[in-house]
Design a protein around this motif. Structure first.
Motif, PDB file in Angstrom:
ATOM      1  N   GLU A   1      40.283  30.890  54.617  1.00  0.00           N
ATOM      2  CA  GLU A   1      38.930  30.969  54.073  1.00  0.00           C
ATOM      3  C   GLU A   1      38.443  32.421  54.006  1.00  0.00           C
ATOM      4  OE1 GLU A   1      37.646  28.308  52.653  1.00  0.00           O
ATOM      5  OE2 GLU A   1      39.540  27.437  53.312  1.00  0.00           O
ATOM      6  N   THR A   2      38.789  33.195  55.017  1.00  0.00           N
ATOM      7  CA  THR A   2      38.393  34.603  55.022  1.00  0.00           C
ATOM      8  C   THR A   2      39.063  35.349  53.879  1.00  0.00           C
ATOM      9  OG1 THR A   2      38.060  34.588  57.405  1.00  0.00           O
ATOM     10  CG2 THR A   2      38.347  36.736  56.364  1.00  0.00           C
ATOM     11  N   TYR A   3      40.354  35.083  53.663  1.00  0.00           N
ATOM     12  CA  TYR A   3      41.051  35.732  52.569  1.00  0.00           C
ATOM     13  C   TYR A   3      40.457  35.330  51.227  1.00  0.00           C
ATOM     14  CZ  TYR A   3      44.724  37.727  55.480  1.00  0.00           C
ATOM     15  OH  TYR A   3      45.412  38.467  56.395  1.00  0.00           O
ATOM     16  N   PHE A   4      40.136  34.047  51.099  1.00  0.00           N
ATOM     17  CA  PHE A   4      39.552  33.579  49.840  1.00  0.00           C
ATOM     18  C   PHE A   4      38.229  34.291  49.567  1.00  0.00           C
ATOM     19  CE2 PHE A   4      37.231  30.926  46.948  1.00  0.00           C
ATOM     20  CZ  PHE A   4      38.192  30.309  46.148  1.00  0.00           C
ATOM     21  N   SER A   5      37.335  34.324  50.549  1.00  0.00           N
ATOM     22  CA  SER A   5      36.035  34.961  50.368  1.00  0.00           C
ATOM     23  C   SER A   5      36.178  36.456  50.119  1.00  0.00           C
ATOM     24  CB  SER A   5      35.138  34.701  51.580  1.00  0.00           C
ATOM     25  OG  SER A   5      35.691  35.268  52.755  1.00  0.00           O
ATOM     26  N   GLN A   6      37.152  37.101  50.786  1.00  0.00           N
ATOM     27  CA  GLN A   6      37.371  38.525  50.557  1.00  0.00           C
ATOM     28  C   GLN A   6      37.819  38.805  49.129  1.00  0.00           C
ATOM     29  OE1 GLN A   6      40.212  39.597  53.573  1.00  0.00           O
ATOM     30  NE2 GLN A   6      38.646  40.173  55.062  1.00  0.00           N
ATOM     31  N   CYS A   7      38.678  37.938  48.650  1.00  0.00           N
ATOM     32  CA  CYS A   7      39.201  38.090  47.291  1.00  0.00           C
ATOM     33  C   CYS A   7      38.080  38.073  46.270  1.00  0.00           C
ATOM     34  CB  CYS A   7      40.191  36.966  47.013  1.00  0.00           C
ATOM     35  SG  CYS A   7      40.697  36.825  45.289  1.00  0.00           S
ATOM     36  N   TRP A   8      37.251  37.057  46.321  1.00  0.00           N
ATOM     37  CA  TRP A   8      36.188  36.917  45.329  1.00  0.00           C
ATOM     38  C   TRP A   8      35.029  37.869  45.602  1.00  0.00           C
ATOM     39  CZ3 TRP A   8      37.509  34.656  41.010  1.00  0.00           C
ATOM     40  CH2 TRP A   8      38.613  33.783  41.037  1.00  0.00           C
ATOM     41  N   ALA A   9      34.839  38.285  46.858  1.00  0.00           N
ATOM     42  CA  ALA A   9      33.828  39.296  47.158  1.00  0.00           C
ATOM     43  C   ALA A   9      34.211  40.637  46.531  1.00  0.00           C
ATOM     44  CB  ALA A   9      33.655  39.456  48.669  1.00  0.00           C
ATOM     45  N   LEU A  10      35.512  40.932  46.508  1.00  0.00           N
ATOM     46  CA  LEU A  10      35.990  42.140  45.851  1.00  0.00           C
ATOM     47  C   LEU A  10      35.629  42.126  44.372  1.00  0.00           C
ATOM     48  CD1 LEU A  10      37.757  44.718  45.590  1.00  0.00           C
ATOM     49  CD2 LEU A  10      39.728  43.210  45.309  1.00  0.00           C
ATOM     50  N   LEU A  11      35.830  40.984  43.725  1.00  0.00           N
ATOM     51  CA  LEU A  11      35.501  40.872  42.306  1.00  0.00           C
ATOM     52  C   LEU A  11      33.992  40.901  42.077  1.00  0.00           C
ATOM     53  CD1 LEU A  11      38.102  38.147  41.292  1.00  0.00           C
ATOM     54  CD2 LEU A  11      38.210  40.611  40.865  1.00  0.00           C
ATOM     55  N   GLU A  12      33.240  40.344  43.012  1.00  0.00           N
ATOM     56  CA  GLU A  12      31.778  40.395  42.911  1.00  0.00           C
ATOM     57  C   GLU A  12      31.293  41.837  42.938  1.00  0.00           C
ATOM     58  OE1 GLU A  12      27.777  38.893  45.356  1.00  0.00           O
ATOM     59  OE2 GLU A  12      29.788  38.429  46.112  1.00  0.00           O
ATOM     60  N   ALA A  13      31.918  42.657  43.786  1.00  0.00           N
ATOM     61  CA  ALA A  13      31.535  44.068  43.901  1.00  0.00           C
ATOM     62  C   ALA A  13      32.070  44.909  42.752  1.00  0.00           C
ATOM     63  CB  ALA A  13      32.038  44.632  45.230  1.00  0.00           C
ATOM     64  N   SER A  14      33.077  44.392  42.040  1.00  0.00           N
ATOM     65  CA  SER A  14      33.700  45.160  40.946  1.00  0.00           C
ATOM     66  C   SER A  14      33.817  44.278  39.706  1.00  0.00           C
ATOM     67  CB  SER A  14      35.080  45.663  41.376  1.00  0.00           C
ATOM     68  OG  SER A  14      34.996  46.399  42.577  1.00  0.00           O
ATOM     69  N   PRO A  15      32.689  43.953  39.062  1.00  0.00           N
ATOM     70  CA  PRO A  15      32.751  43.068  37.894  1.00  0.00           C
ATOM     71  C   PRO A  15      33.588  43.624  36.750  1.00  0.00           C
ATOM     72  CG  PRO A  15      30.573  44.074  38.114  1.00  0.00           C
ATOM     73  CD  PRO A  15      31.312  44.360  39.376  1.00  0.00           C
ATOM     74  N   SER A  16      33.769  44.960  36.719  1.00  0.00           N
ATOM     75  CA  SER A  16      34.598  45.543  35.665  1.00  0.00           C
ATOM     76  C   SER A  16      36.048  45.091  35.804  1.00  0.00           C
ATOM     77  CB  SER A  16      34.519  47.071  35.704  1.00  0.00           C
ATOM     78  OG  SER A  16      34.974  47.570  36.950  1.00  0.00           O
ATOM     79  N   ILE A  17      36.512  44.906  37.049  1.00  0.00           N
ATOM     80  CA  ILE A  17      37.876  44.403  37.263  1.00  0.00           C
ATOM     81  C   ILE A  17      37.979  42.978  36.738  1.00  0.00           C
ATOM     82  CG2 ILE A  17      39.575  43.719  39.003  1.00  0.00           C
ATOM     83  CD1 ILE A  17      38.700  46.031  40.710  1.00  0.00           C
ATOM     84  N   PHE A  18      36.960  42.173  37.031  1.00  0.00           N
ATOM     85  CA  PHE A  18      36.938  40.787  36.547  1.00  0.00           C
ATOM     86  C   PHE A  18      37.020  40.780  35.024  1.00  0.00           C
ATOM     87  CE2 PHE A  18      35.338  36.488  38.135  1.00  0.00           C
ATOM     88  CZ  PHE A  18      35.811  35.802  37.028  1.00  0.00           C
ATOM     89  N   ALA A  19      36.227  41.620  34.366  1.00  0.00           N
ATOM     90  CA  ALA A  19      36.185  41.636  32.903  1.00  0.00           C
ATOM     91  C   ALA A  19      37.493  42.153  32.307  1.00  0.00           C
ATOM     92  CB  ALA A  19      35.011  42.491  32.437  1.00  0.00           C
ATOM     93  N   GLU A  20      38.007  43.240  32.857  1.00  0.00           N
ATOM     94  CA  GLU A  20      39.196  43.872  32.294  1.00  0.00           C
ATOM     95  C   GLU A  20      40.470  43.086  32.578  1.00  0.00           C
ATOM     96  OE1 GLU A  20      39.140  47.753  33.955  1.00  0.00           O
ATOM     97  OE2 GLU A  20      37.264  48.330  32.958  1.00  0.00           O
ATOM     98  N   ARG A  21      40.502  42.364  33.684  1.00  0.00           N
ATOM     99  CA  ARG A  21      41.697  41.626  34.084  1.00  0.00           C
ATOM    100  C   ARG A  21      41.486  40.123  34.003  1.00  0.00           C
ATOM    101  NH1 ARG A  21      45.444  45.662  33.916  1.00  0.00           N
ATOM    102  NH2 ARG A  21      44.610  47.514  34.941  1.00  0.00           N
ATOM    103  N   SER A  22      40.611  39.688  33.110  1.00  0.00           N
ATOM    104  CA  SER A  22      40.262  38.263  33.085  1.00  0.00           C
ATOM    105  C   SER A  22      41.440  37.367  32.723  1.00  0.00           C
ATOM    106  CB  SER A  22      39.099  38.016  32.126  1.00  0.00           C
ATOM    107  OG  SER A  22      39.476  38.228  30.780  1.00  0.00           O
ATOM    108  N   ARG A  23      42.417  37.887  31.982  1.00  0.00           N
ATOM    109  CA  ARG A  23      43.589  37.073  31.656  1.00  0.00           C
ATOM    110  C   ARG A  23      44.438  36.771  32.884  1.00  0.00           C
ATOM    111  NH1 ARG A  23      45.253  35.629  26.797  1.00  0.00           N
ATOM    112  NH2 ARG A  23      44.005  36.305  25.004  1.00  0.00           N
TER     113      ARG A  23
END
Length: 276
Positions: A35-57
């Motif tokens: 659960e900690t790893y899961f939350s860390q993973c998506w928290a990283l994307l929350e803090a870096s929405p540009s990564i989410f957008a650029e790597r959405s595929r």
């Protein structure tokens, strides 16, 4: 990218690796719970929405795998949104596109491994983590499978769980549909206490005209209704919160919601609320 065991694996040059049950890969010596790893993973994307957008595929297939193997697996395959979203087919397509030189248009999606199964409390926490990561993406129309993501967000609005519905609404506002932009604040207030909700309902008028006396276009009205109606249905079924006065009672809340529904045509209730 789908591994043979049904897990999702995705990586990019930044070194971020999504694997197993959609966690940041901890390597061979795992000392932190999933659960900690899961939350860390998506928290990283929350803090870096540009990564989410650029790597959405690479990232969106992880989200789709969460929906397929965990969210809808827990809710049951009879859930009407499961069939409507057809996540399985989109996962097949994503898997085929992730395999260089693959001749087939789709790749088989294996059955969910046992480690994907989580309890209701953990599942809700994971859903909130995913939504919080999607919320800061300001141009979701550019995301891979953005139509599927939008449809899933709309399916969450009818839930009586206000924090989940509120996050889904925040994400949907990023699509900047005219019908939603015009009522951004009142829509948010629909999820607040009864007196604020009643005030908001008085502001959401389907015969709305702006400062230039322009009314909502038919398409904008439809976009507004597919958000407002499920939100209000969720409030109808929500448990009573702490009642401070009689004006905050569930009966008053239900009366206000049912009163607002009188603006709708019968066909609109059938289309958006699935009421017969």
């Amino acid at each position: 990218l789908l591994a043979d065991d049904g897990s999702t694996i995705s990586s990019d040059p930044s070194g971020v690796v999504f694997s197993g049950d959609l966690c940041l890969s901890p390597g061979r010596e795992q000392t932190t719970d999933a659960e900690t790893y899961f939350s860390q993973c998506w928290a990283l994307l929350e803090a870096s929405p540009s990564i989410f957008a650029e790597r959405s595929r690479r990232i969106v297939p992880c989200l789709l795998a969460f929906l397929h193997f965990q969210y809808f697996a827990a809710k049951g395959r009879r859930d009407r949104h499961f069939a409507a979203l057809n996540v399985h087919a989109h996962l097949q397509e994503a898997g085929a596109q992730a395999q260089p030189g693959a001749g087939a248009a789709t790749a088989p999606v294996p059955a969910a491994p046992a480690h994907c199964q989580v309890g209701a409390k953990k599942l809700r926490g994971r859903l909130l983590s995913v939504l919080q990561a999607l919320k800061p993406v300001i141009s979701p129309k550019g995301l891979y499978k953005h139509e599927v993501l939008k449809a899933f967000l709309l399916s969450l609005l009818h839930r009586s769980d206000s924090p989940v519905a509120a996050l889904a609404l925040d994400c949907l506002q990023n699509w900047k549909a005219p019908g939603l932009v015009a009522f951004k604040k009142p829509l948010k207030a629909l999820l607040e206490h009864t007196s604020r909700m009643r005030e908001a309902l008085s502001q959401i008028k389907l015969d709305f005209r702006d400062e230039e006396d322009m009314s909502l276009a038919e398409a904008d009205r439809a976009e507004l209704l597919q958000v407002v109606v499920p939100l209000l249905l969720g409030r109808l079924s929500a448990r009573a919160s702490r009642v401070r006065t009689k004006k905050e009672s569930p009966a008053v809340r239900r009366a206000a919601i049912l009163g607002w529904f009188t603006q709708l045509e019968e066909a609109e209730l059938e289309d958006y609320a699935k009421l017969k």
